[in-house]
Design an enzyme around this catalytic site. Sequence first.
Site, PDB file in Angstrom:
ATOM      1  CG  ASP A 174      -2.684 -44.363  53.903  1.00 21.29           C
ATOM      2  OD1 ASP A 174      -2.480 -43.977  55.066  1.00 21.29           O
ATOM      3  OD2 ASP A 174      -3.648 -43.982  53.212  1.00 21.29           O
ATOM      4  CG  HIS A 185       0.081 -44.570  49.301  1.00 21.21           C
ATOM      5  ND1 HIS A 185      -0.332 -43.284  49.039  1.00 21.21           N
ATOM      6  CD2 HIS A 185      -1.048 -45.268  49.626  1.00 21.21           C
ATOM      7  CE1 HIS A 185      -1.657 -43.201  49.170  1.00 21.21           C
ATOM      8  NE2 HIS A 185      -2.113 -44.395  49.531  1.00 21.21           N
TER       9      HIS A 185
END
Length: 260
Positions: A68, A217
Amino acid sequence: MKKIRRILFIGWSILLLFPTSTEAEGWGFQKSRNGEIPDVGRYGPMIEKHNGFFVDTSGDPVVYLTFDSGYEQGHTGKVLDVLKDKNVPATFFVTGHYIESAPELLKRMVNEGHLIGNHSWHHPDFTKVSKEKMKDELDRVEKAVRSLTGQQTMSYVRPPRGTFNDRTLAWANEFGYTHAFWSIAFKDWETDRQKGWEYAYRSVVDQIHPGAVILLHSVSEDNAEALEHLIDELRKRGYHFGNLNQLMVKKLLPYSIWSL
């Protein structure tokens, strides 16, 4: 009486267009500690109904790396270096902010064979916006990525904050998107609370299982430093790395066809 009916009609229309927060679901599960697929309870049938996924259920020793990317923190270049060196595919779910602030990295992702997924333009809670607003959020990302990178299709969406409900799942499916959830994740997004690459490494390895969709992430320095060690270890354990298109082919076609 007519005025009351009109008010009620308007009220119901607003409720239909703007879901209330009480309808929100937050993706979550008990982490796997024994090599088994996590139990997601009622969420499993819920996302399956709308063609979403969180894992590859084939039993193959394959894992899928997904990142992400809401904003750039200076670590994605190293992530891409490692993926290129190790010949590993990944999917990056990007926001509008990322597209506008890191266009060269976005181009590099596509040029090096990775997929770009949709994480919305402004990162809103989809359960709190209208259908039209959700579509606009997704359309803006898809068009910007196409214009910038030449990636012609965008098939996967990851809802901001992992928040969803039956309505937003249905809307995304109607828009031509598949919801891509995950079966492995840990708290890695706090850039001021990084704990060292060993922590990131162990957080994934301790949860690993066949068919895992791993959420990382890209703002995490720990993840960037751990990635090469993680890839090497999983390959030692007999795992290989796939991309989400391969997962969807297996999901949609009978095993007898794709296993030939």
